[in-house]
Design a protein around this motif. Structure first.
Motif, PDB file in Angstrom:
ATOM      1  N   ASP A 174      -0.943   3.062   7.517  1.00 35.16           N
ATOM      2  CA  ASP A 174      -1.984   3.766   8.260  1.00 35.16           C
ATOM      3  C   ASP A 174      -2.107   5.219   7.804  1.00 35.16           C
ATOM      4  OD1 ASP A 174       0.600   4.147   9.383  1.00 35.16           O
ATOM      5  OD2 ASP A 174      -0.264   4.862  11.252  1.00 35.16           O
ATOM      6  N   VAL A 175      -1.009   5.792   7.314  1.00 39.45           N
ATOM      7  CA  VAL A 175      -1.072   7.159   6.778  1.00 39.45           C
ATOM      8  C   VAL A 175      -1.970   7.192   5.548  1.00 39.45           C
ATOM      9  CG1 VAL A 175       0.257   9.053   5.764  1.00 39.45           C
ATOM     10  CG2 VAL A 175       1.206   7.756   7.683  1.00 39.45           C
ATOM     11  N   VAL A 176      -1.838   6.176   4.702  1.00 36.54           N
ATOM     12  CA  VAL A 176      -2.655   6.107   3.488  1.00 36.54           C
ATOM     13  C   VAL A 176      -4.129   5.951   3.844  1.00 36.54           C
ATOM     14  CG1 VAL A 176      -3.050   4.885   1.318  1.00 36.54           C
ATOM     15  CG2 VAL A 176      -0.719   5.128   2.202  1.00 36.54           C
ATOM     16  N   ILE A 186       0.838  -1.204   0.000  1.00 35.17           N
ATOM     17  CA  ILE A 186       0.000   0.000   0.000  1.00 35.17           C
ATOM     18  C   ILE A 186       0.874   1.256   0.000  1.00 35.17           C
ATOM     19  CG2 ILE A 186      -1.508   1.361   1.524  1.00 35.17           C
ATOM     20  CD1 ILE A 186      -2.986  -1.274   2.133  1.00 35.17           C
ATOM     21  N   VAL A 187       1.923   1.227   0.798  1.00 37.96           N
ATOM     22  CA  VAL A 187       2.834   2.385   0.848  1.00 37.96           C
ATOM     23  C   VAL A 187       3.499   2.601  -0.511  1.00 37.96           C
ATOM     24  CG1 VAL A 187       5.022   3.206   1.828  1.00 37.96           C
ATOM     25  CG2 VAL A 187       3.254   2.268   3.328  1.00 37.96           C
ATOM     26  N   ARG A 188       4.000   1.505  -1.111  1.00 32.86           N
ATOM     27  CA  ARG A 188       4.666   1.630  -2.419  1.00 32.86           C
ATOM     28  C   ARG A 188       3.684   2.089  -3.497  1.00 32.86           C
ATOM     29  NH1 ARG A 188       7.363  -3.212  -0.680  1.00 32.86           N
ATOM     30  NH2 ARG A 188       5.815  -4.465  -1.797  1.00 32.86           N
ATOM     31  N   ARG A 189       2.485   1.531  -3.467  1.00 30.41           N
ATOM     32  CA  ARG A 189       1.487   1.876  -4.493  1.00 30.41           C
ATOM     33  C   ARG A 189       1.108   3.353  -4.392  1.00 30.41           C
ATOM     34  NH1 ARG A 189      -0.455   1.025  -9.429  1.00 30.41           N
ATOM     35  NH2 ARG A 189      -2.716   0.787  -9.577  1.00 30.41           N
ATOM     36  N   TYR A 190       0.907   3.844  -3.190  1.00 28.88           N
ATOM     37  CA  TYR A 190       0.537   5.255  -3.013  1.00 28.88           C
ATOM     38  C   TYR A 190       1.666   6.167  -3.488  1.00 28.88           C
ATOM     39  CZ  TYR A 190      -1.193   9.514  -0.781  1.00 28.88           C
ATOM     40  OH  TYR A 190      -1.636  10.795  -0.543  1.00 28.88           O
ATOM     41  N   ALA A 191       2.907   5.804  -3.166  1.00 33.49           N
ATOM     42  CA  ALA A 191       4.050   6.612  -3.609  1.00 33.49           C
ATOM     43  C   ALA A 191       4.146   6.633  -5.132  1.00 33.49           C
ATOM     44  CB  ALA A 191       5.341   6.069  -2.997  1.00 33.49           C
ATOM     45  N   ALA A 192       3.900   5.474  -5.758  1.00 33.96           N
ATOM     46  CA  ALA A 192       3.985   5.395  -7.221  1.00 33.96           C
ATOM     47  C   ALA A 192       2.904   6.236  -7.889  1.00 33.96           C
ATOM     48  CB  ALA A 192       3.872   3.937  -7.664  1.00 33.96           C
ATOM     49  N   LEU A 193       1.693   6.207  -7.348  1.00 31.74           N
ATOM     50  CA  LEU A 193       0.587   6.942  -7.970  1.00 31.74           C
ATOM     51  C   LEU A 193       0.654   8.446  -7.716  1.00 31.74           C
ATOM     52  CD1 LEU A 193      -2.429   4.531  -7.299  1.00 31.74           C
ATOM     53  CD2 LEU A 193      -1.233   4.927  -9.462  1.00 31.74           C
ATOM     54  N   THR A 194       1.266   8.837  -6.593  1.00 32.02           N
ATOM     55  CA  THR A 194       1.360  10.269  -6.273  1.00 32.02           C
ATOM     56  C   THR A 194       2.681  10.884  -6.720  1.00 32.02           C
ATOM     57  OG1 THR A 194       2.206   9.755  -4.061  1.00 32.02           O
ATOM     58  CG2 THR A 194      -0.177  10.081  -4.283  1.00 32.02           C
ATOM     59  N   GLY A 195       3.657  10.039  -7.018  1.00 35.46           N
ATOM     60  CA  GLY A 195       4.968  10.548  -7.390  1.00 35.46           C
ATOM     61  C   GLY A 195       5.702  11.191  -6.231  1.00 35.46           C
ATOM     62  N   THR A 196       5.393  10.741  -5.016  1.00 35.03           N
ATOM     63  CA  THR A 196       6.010  11.297  -3.811  1.00 35.03           C
ATOM     64  C   THR A 196       6.856  10.240  -3.121  1.00 35.03           C
ATOM     65  OG1 THR A 196       4.065  10.702  -2.493  1.00 35.03           O
ATOM     66  CG2 THR A 196       4.100  12.901  -3.482  1.00 35.03           C
ATOM     67  N   GLU A 197       7.582  10.672  -2.100  1.00 35.07           N
ATOM     68  CA  GLU A 197       8.342   9.723  -1.294  1.00 35.07           C
ATOM     69  C   GLU A 197       7.387   8.848  -0.488  1.00 35.07           C
ATOM     70  OE1 GLU A 197      11.757   9.208  -1.060  1.00 35.07           O
ATOM     71  OE2 GLU A 197      11.702  10.441  -2.882  1.00 35.07           O
ATOM     72  N   ARG A 246      -9.684   8.279   4.466  1.00 33.51           N
ATOM     73  CA  ARG A 246     -10.833   8.710   5.263  1.00 33.51           C
ATOM     74  C   ARG A 246     -11.018  10.233   5.212  1.00 33.51           C
ATOM     75  NH1 ARG A 246      -8.983   4.521   8.717  1.00 33.51           N
ATOM     76  NH2 ARG A 246      -7.785   5.969  10.027  1.00 33.51           N
ATOM     77  N   ALA A 247      -9.907  10.951   4.990  1.00 36.62           N
ATOM     78  CA  ALA A 247      -9.971  12.415   4.927  1.00 36.62           C
ATOM     79  C   ALA A 247     -10.364  12.918   3.545  1.00 36.62           C
ATOM     80  CB  ALA A 247      -8.629  13.007   5.337  1.00 36.62           C
ATOM     81  N   GLY A 248     -10.545  12.003   2.575  1.00 35.82           N
ATOM     82  CA  GLY A 248     -11.020  12.412   1.265  1.00 35.82           C
ATOM     83  C   GLY A 248      -9.983  12.458   0.162  1.00 35.82           C
ATOM     84  N   ASP A 249      -8.769  11.982   0.431  1.00 34.02           N
ATOM     85  CA  ASP A 249      -7.731  11.935  -0.605  1.00 34.02           C
ATOM     86  C   ASP A 249      -8.133  10.891  -1.641  1.00 34.02           C
ATOM     87  OD1 ASP A 249      -5.462  11.226  -2.125  1.00 34.02           O
ATOM     88  OD2 ASP A 249      -4.088  11.696  -0.486  1.00 34.02           O
ATOM     89  N   PRO A 250      -8.394  11.281  -2.905  1.00 36.32           N
ATOM     90  CA  PRO A 250      -8.897  10.329  -3.894  1.00 36.32           C
ATOM     91  C   PRO A 250      -7.878   9.249  -4.272  1.00 36.32           C
ATOM     92  CG  PRO A 250      -8.439  12.449  -4.919  1.00 36.32           C
ATOM     93  CD  PRO A 250      -8.320  12.653  -3.448  1.00 36.32           C
TER      94      PRO A 250
END
Length: 312
Positions: free
Chosen positions: A213-215, A196-207, A220-224
């Motif tokens: 749990d951050v993802v 999940i951490v790697r996938r989120y970083a890849a899709l957002t282009g961020t570290e 829950r806060a609305g980040d698409p």
């Protein structure tokens, strides 16, 4: 004092649960109370098996300061395990192959050591003392750094030479998401905590963020994008559970690990996705672990107690 579990009177033992980030450990006292839980950072190095064995030896030294009578260690490790030979056959997260872990720890501690797959240890804890007690057909699915399943059929664990339950490497998506096993589209590559951490970083282009749990918090806060990553993880988990239902027909699926406690209504979201896929076999009950992140420790303690009984 708070106890993780109570196993009944027996020898004082050390329970050790080796994970990709931390080594958790606890003392099982002579009255059968599992307590003094602590954790130790999982070491990395050129020889990961040796580094882990040295860390467990240091943990044993710490535990023996107050419990010098400790003579048996129940130890879980991730990956493919030969519990009879005491060998870690393969761990992609820790990076060893055919490592004689049991002998290495015995040599360093002088204790009787029993080695068990971490997920099977968690499964034993839930079957004997936890959420799956009373069931004969069981799948316990911890979701952590990796994903696997501990299976019980007819009231007995299914081992299959150490390979049973490797659902983390089912291909559950057509997307070419690389997995550390060398495959693509594996469940573990995008539904495990690390995935999940790697996938989120890849899709957002961020570290990479500090944890899955951050993802889920951002979802829950609305980040698409975070919501997309979480939905993909849930879809993959439901698909894998449907495969378990079709092949092993569990009466109950027990989810463990931090991710099963994320997203608020995790079980409802899995049930909503799973139910339409289970059409021939009965729909299993879906529950969360009694012991949560301590399930592996409880299973390690059970293994230590069993090993001592067999040895004496």
């Amino acid at each position: 004092m708070d106890y993780l579990a109570q196993l009944g009177a027996g020898p004082t033992s050390l329970a050790v649960d080796v994970g990709g980030t931390f080594i958790k450990w606890a003392v099982l006292d002579g009255e059968g109370n599992l307590h003094q839980a602590s954790r130790y950072p999982t070491p990395r190095g050129d020889n990961p098996a040796e580094s882990v064995a040295n860390a467990v030896a240091e943990i044993a030294e710490i535990a023996r300061r107050e419990n010098p009578e400790i003579a048996v260690i129940g130890m879980t490790i991730p990956g493919t395990v030969d519990p009879v030979a005491g060998i870690g056959i393969y761990s992609e997260n820790l990076g060893w192959r055919n490592a004689p872990i049991r002998q290495m720890v015995e040599d360093r501690t002088g204790a009787l050591v029993t080695l068990i797959h971490d997920v099977r240890a968690a499964g034993n804890a839930e079957v004997h003392l936890g959420a799956a007690a009373g069931y004969r057909e069981v799948a316990v699915v911890p979701i952590g750094t990796g994903i696997s399943a501990a299976l019980n059929s007819g009231g007995a664990p299914v081992d299959a030479r150490g390979y049973a339950g490797e659902i983390g490497h089912l291909r559950v998506t057509a997307e070419p998401i690389a997995c550390q096993c060398g495959g693509v589209g594996c469940l573990e590559a995008f539904a495990s905590a690390a995935g999940i951490v790697r996938r989120y970083a890849a899709l957002t282009g961020t570290e990479p963020v500090r944890g899955a749990d951050v993802v889920t918090e951002r979802a829950r806060a609305g980040d698409p994008i975070a919501q997309r990553v979480w939905d993909e993880a849930l879809d993959g988990l439901a698909f894998a559970c449907a495969a378990l239902c079709a092949t092993t027909a569990p009466e109950v699926i027990v989810f463990a690990g931090g991710l099963s406690e994320e997203g608020g209504d995790f079980l409802d979201q899995i049930r909503e996705r799973l139910a339409p896929q289970v059409t021939v076999v009965p729909m299993p009950a879906l529950v969360t672990s009694t012991f949560r992140s301590a399930a592996g420790l409880v299973g390690a303690a059970l293994a230590a107690r069993s090993a001592w009984s067999a040895h004496n």
